[in-house]
Scaffold this active site. Structure first.
Site, PDB file in Angstrom:
ATOM      1  N   ASN A 768       0.622  -1.626   0.161  1.00 11.71           N
ATOM      2  CA  ASN A 768      -0.104   0.390   0.102  1.00 11.71           C
ATOM      3  C   ASN A 768       0.893   1.183   0.454  1.00 11.71           C
ATOM      4  OD1 ASN A 768      -1.723  -2.397   1.005  1.00 11.71           O
ATOM      5  ND2 ASN A 768      -3.034  -0.873   1.970  1.00 11.71           N
ATOM      6  N   VAL A 775       0.255   7.111  -1.573  1.00 17.23           N
ATOM      7  CA  VAL A 775      -0.495   5.405  -0.014  1.00 17.23           C
ATOM      8  C   VAL A 775      -2.017   5.228  -0.124  1.00 17.23           C
ATOM      9  CG1 VAL A 775      -1.430   5.398   1.849  1.00 17.23           C
ATOM     10  CG2 VAL A 775       0.858   7.352   1.675  1.00 17.23           C
ATOM     11  N   CYS A 776      -2.291   4.156  -1.086  1.00 19.95           N
ATOM     12  CA  CYS A 776      -3.127   3.388  -0.928  1.00 19.95           C
ATOM     13  C   CYS A 776      -3.995   2.531   0.084  1.00 19.95           C
ATOM     14  CB  CYS A 776      -2.741   2.094  -2.281  1.00 19.95           C
ATOM     15  SG  CYS A 776      -3.899   1.522  -3.571  1.00 19.95           S
ATOM     16  N   LEU A 777      -5.166   3.494  -0.158  1.00 25.01           N
ATOM     17  CA  LEU A 777      -5.830   2.755   1.772  1.00 25.01           C
ATOM     18  C   LEU A 777      -7.640   4.130   0.958  1.00 25.01           C
ATOM     19  CD1 LEU A 777      -5.536   1.794   4.073  1.00 25.01           C
ATOM     20  CD2 LEU A 777      -5.048   4.451   5.246  1.00 25.01           C
ATOM     21  N   THR A 782      -8.397   6.689  -2.607  1.00 26.00           N
ATOM     22  CA  THR A 782      -6.816   5.695  -3.233  1.00 26.00           C
ATOM     23  C   THR A 782      -6.755   4.025  -3.633  1.00 26.00           C
ATOM     24  OG1 THR A 782      -5.413   5.694  -1.624  1.00 26.00           O
ATOM     25  CG2 THR A 782      -4.753   7.602  -2.981  1.00 26.00           C
TER      26      THR A 782
END
Length: 948
Positions: A768, A775-777, A782
């Protein structure tokens, strides 16, 4: 599910050829597996139309059967136990293993397929197994083929019918009719009531003319199919031409038909030359091929002979190059596809970038010991061969390498097509980068356009293609002797097309072997080739980046639809996002409301400090109440989490605590090293500042002791947080710094995050947390998530975002942070890949400690210094890492197993039972090499500090 139990491994993979256990003559192809990565589910109407689209349970597969007219569904979801593997499909460049639990993998360098064939209509079998050299494809051009004309290379795409077909159909009555279609849906031998279109009041006049009074029947049979019109998308021109010659060759026409087809040359990939079950083929030596005769003498179009065969069964041998450099030929059924490769996987001949914290050098893989994660590499600048850790290699060139252009890549891969530059010239790129060229024309990207005002007929180029095909079919209905061209094939004695070819192998000296159209092999250096950017690859990239452009995406009603997968991998619809304002009712925040553990976390817990005063007289965000004191950990003294009232909102120079550990502070100015420092701040509104004041108050009261946050008086739109990696995770004791920006629409839009990745281009430290800072969340918008996980002005807070990263991202088994991998928890594949990923995360995050200590981090220098030097955290990091290295050398891990990962049964394991609960129980040889480099530098920092 119980994490202490292993799941049964998958038996089948996509494109496997299978047969029913209780009806062995019924063959099918696997289209979906329970372990596949799934995108968002299609709308309900699509689920109703196709039985294969429903979510799969563990042990289920979706199969499409080849046999027509059987009393079984054509497409069905079945348990794996009801099926038996017949053959496994590969193509050059695919990667595989002998078994799922193996660490060593291999790459397919070639395939040999033999098949059993029978007549497509009479089902008369041909004795014996036929090789690829004995048959040829019945259809002269198909998806994936290349078309060459006047030094241009192009492709006819089958997606949404970029070819026009004309089929000959025998009706139940014995009469023959022609059926023109823009569908490419029919194949010789298909039989049933769905061959002819049903009569409708609006039937096109041409169809009515050709079919007359024909009505669909159960025995309607396809006798012949031919491509009559091609829509060719031209990709690129011969790169060996000088500019003057190239200028004289304009991009060719789009549509090709009639006699013009003979001006085109077909070049087919090795992979496309292989037989597949269900393929229609002809014997090259057709003298003894069975024949059926159809039609009536004296009636148009006369008697029609059919010699077309169908492939009923195949056996595939794969030629494999293993990572250790050995080569082997195996039955494809004795291998399994490697569908989730490790990012450091590489094979002999691959070009890589070796990276240390101080330098980077191009190299070529000579061999890889996958168990120990070490590789022999040959440096291209010196020719020296050295042993290194694979964790120090970049096999993809994805990170910044001398400002690589997005149209360049690292080295080449087997199965790729390349252009060849003249001897003495180069592609202009810096080795080992290889540029790629190829541009899909705009018309190819057009979505399927339906003009309802015109009786539902297609528009755009598809309509033009259909009109050309229909006109040809109409003319043939009056004159069966219309001239029809045939595509040419490259000849072995003709080198005129040898300016491009297919990569068939990679040599250990860095050169590549290329198969030319005249079937000769040549060896070329990287600088003399340019990769052809395949049109299908371009469309896949485009669809991946923005599905809405493809014309195949599902549109919502304007509101955001939210889906999530439950524990069984089923997609669940969660409704729409509600963007209400944050409540202003006063309520105290429970300091533990945001606690997160590794097993799960509910984002519906209250996170906002609510106030009954809806219009505060003073809206400065710096007017913060004193912090509520929370219990301190042994690493953080009590006075480190208290803030003097006189000190709130400012960075006081008179701090008299010895710790220097302040969870939340507002300092005068944002540091220049902040990721968003150069951005233009929006003028904050009254509502923005009022909300920010509440956010600050929550942070003052509720931050966990291992998260620090800094805000700035001169930039109210920026923040910086420091998160310390939790215990018993690969990230333990490591610093993770994320910079934040709040746009003028906050809180109605989520904060924007930028992760300060200190991996030096050696891969992500977490699925992530991207190297470029993403920031993949879900809460940040995202990543798609359910309603309770996405950002909401009424439910979400900055505190929630910070704690989500610590509790949901920096976890014990980060490999499973990828949603597609969660379903693999407890499987052999998940166990192996998770262990390898956790080792990498641990080693890379030790380097984060060094980075934070060597380069001052604006606004957090005192805290970093206190924690690692004065409070002894650096000493602990070094000691823990050295203990792990010593343990790994004493009892090295030869193969990953359940005991190594804490994920499976301990039976039969010699490992210490305590290892099952450790995030990183041992290191491979490669992990030790990389970690020791970092440890040596951390020890220097520690010794320097002690000598002061």
């Amino acid at each position: 599910m119980n994490q202490g139990r292993r799941r049964t491994p998958a038996k089948f993979y996509q494109e496997d050829i299978v047969q029913l256990v209780d009806r062995p003559k019924v063959y099918g192809v696997v289209l979906r597996c329970w372990h596949d990565a799934e995108d968002l589910p299609p709308p309900a109407e699509h689920l109703a139309a196709d039985p294969l689209l429903r979510p799969l349970k563990h042990g289920e597969v979706g199969v499409s059967f080849f046999s027509a007219g059987l009393d079984i569904p054509q497409r069905e979801i079945l348990l794996e136990t009801k099926l038996q593997l017949v053959d496994r499909m590969y193509q050059p460049g695919d990667i595989l293993k002998r078994s799922i639990e193996d660490v060593r993998s291999g790459i397919v360098t070639g395939i040999d397929v033999r098949g059993r064939v029978e007549h497509a209509i009479s089902s008369e079998p041909i004795p014996g197994w036929k090789s690829m050299n004995e048959v040829e494809c019945y259809i002269d051009v198909d998806m994936g083929d290349y078309i060459v004309y006047n030094d241009w290379v192009g492709q006819p795409y089958r997606s949404w019918s970029k070819m026009f077909d004309e089929a000959m159909v025998e009706m139940e009555s014995g009469a023959l009719v022609r059926l023109p279609e823009l569908s490419a849906r029919l194949a010789v031998g298909e039989r049933g009531p769905n061959i002819l279109p049903p009569p409708t009041p609006g039937m096109h006049s041409l169809i009515g003319f050709l079919l007359g009074n024909a009505r669909p029947g159960n025995q309607d049979t396809v006798l012949n199919v031919k491509r009559t019109v091609l829509a060719v998308a031209w990709l690129a021109i011969n790169q060996s031409l000088d500019p003057t010659e190239a200028a004289e060759r304009p991009r060719p026409q789009r549509f090709w038909h009639g006699a013009d087809l003979s001006k085109l040359t077909l070049v087919r990939r090795r992979a496309e030359q292989a037989m597949r079950v269900g393929d229609r083929v002809n014997l090259k030596d057709s003298e003894n091929s069975p024949v059926t005769v159809h039609g009536r003498e004296g009636e148009p179009p006369g008697l029609v002979e059919v010699k077309t065969l169908v492939v009923k069964e195949t056996r595939t041998l794969v030629h494999v190059l293993w990572q250790d450099g050995t080569r082997e030929t195996l039955d494809a059924k004795d291998t399994v596809p490697y569908i989730n490769p490790d990012e450091y996987d590489c094979w002999p001949g691959d070009h890589v970038i070796w990276k240390s914290e101080d330098s980077k050098r191009p190299a070529i893989i000579q061999s890889v010991n996958a168990v120990d994660r070490i590789a022999l590499i040959r440096f291209t600048d010196t020719g020296n061969v050295e042993l290194t850790s694979v964790l120090e290699l970049d096999p993809h060139g994805a990170s910044d390498w001398s400002s690589v252009s997005p149209v360049e890549g690292l080295g080449l891969h087997r199965g790729e097509f390349v252009f060849i530059h003249k001897e003495g010239t180069t592609n202009g790129a810096q080795k080992p980068m290889v540029p790629r060229i190829g541009e899909v024309e705009d018309w190819v990207r057009e979505s399927l356009i339906i003009h309802l005002r015109e009786n539902g007929h297609m528009g755009g180029w598809r309509r033009e293609l259909a009109e050309i095909g229909n006109n040809i079919a109409a003319a043939r209905g009056k004159d069966s002797n219309l001239e029809e061209g045939t595509l040419q094939r490259p000849r072995k004695d003709d080198a005129s097309l040898n300016w491009f070819g297919e990569v068939v192998d990679l040599r250990l000296d860095g050169t590549v072997e290329v198969m030319l159209p005249d079937a000769t092999l040549t060896t070329l250096p990287l600088e003399r080739v340019t990769r052809l950017y395949d049109g299908l690859e371009q469309l896949e990239d485009m669809w991946g980046d923005d599905m809405s452009e493809s014309g195949d995406s599902y549109e919502s009603d304007g509101e955001e639809e939210l889906w999530t997968q439950d524990a069984n991998g089923r997609w669940v619809f969660s409704g729409h996002v509600e963007e209400d304002d944050w409540s202003t009712d006063e309520a105290e925040v429970d300091g533990d409301a945001m606690d997160v553990d590794e097993e799960g976390w509910s984002s519906s817990d209250p996170t906002a400090l609510q106030s009954a005063d809806t219009s505060p007289p003073h809206i400065s965000p710096f007017d913060i109440e004193p912090m509520t004191v929370r219990p301190a950990s042994p690493d953080v003294p009590k006075d480190a989490i208290e803030v003097d009232e006189d000190d709130r909102g400012a960075d006081s120079a008179d701090d008299d605590d010895d710790s220097g550990w302040k969870r939340f502070k507002v300092i005068p100015s944002a540091p220049p090293d902040h990721a968003f420092f150069s951005s233009s701040p929006a003028q904050p509104s009254r509502n923005f500042l009022a909300r920010l004041q509440k956010e600050y108050r929550v942070l003052s009261n509720s931050l966990p002791e291992t998260i620090l946050v800094r805000a700035y008086e001169d930039r109210t739109d920026l923040l910086r947080c420091l998160i310390i990696g939790p215990e018993n995770t690969p990230y333990e004791d490591a610093p993770f710094v994320i910079d934040w920006m709040l746009d003028s629409n906050f809180p109605h839009s989520p904060p924007v995050a930028h992760f300060l990745s200190w991996t030096n281009g050696n891969g992500r430290v977490n699925p992530n947390l991207y190297e470029e800072g993403k920031v993949c969340l879900s809460i940040l918008g995202t990543w798609a998530g359910d309603k309770n996980e996405t950002w909401s002005a009424s439910r979400s807070s900055l505190l929630q975002a910070f704690v989500s990263i610590q509790g949901l991202v920096l976890v014990k088994e980060p490999w499973f942070c990828e949603p597609a991998y969660e379903k693999l928890r407890g499987t052999e594949e998940g166990i192996v890949n998770s262990r390898l990923y956790s080792e990498k995360a641990y080693v890379l995050s030790r380097g984060f400690v060094r980075r934070a200590l060597e380069i001052p981090l604006g606004g957090l220098e005192p805290e970093i210094d206190w924690m690692y030097y004065r409070n002894g955290k650096l000493q602990k990091v070094v000691q823990d890492a050295r203990a792990l290295v010593d343990k790994s050398r004493t009892t090295p891990t030869t193969t990953p197993n359940a005991a190594d990962t804490g994920n499976g049964d301990a039976e039969g394991s010699d490992s210490d039972s305590s290892d099952r609960d450790l995030a990183v129980p041992r290191l491979t040889g490669g992990g030790i090499i990389t970690l020791e480099r970092t440890l040596a530098k951390l020890q220097v920092l520690l010794d320097t500090h002690h000598s002061r």
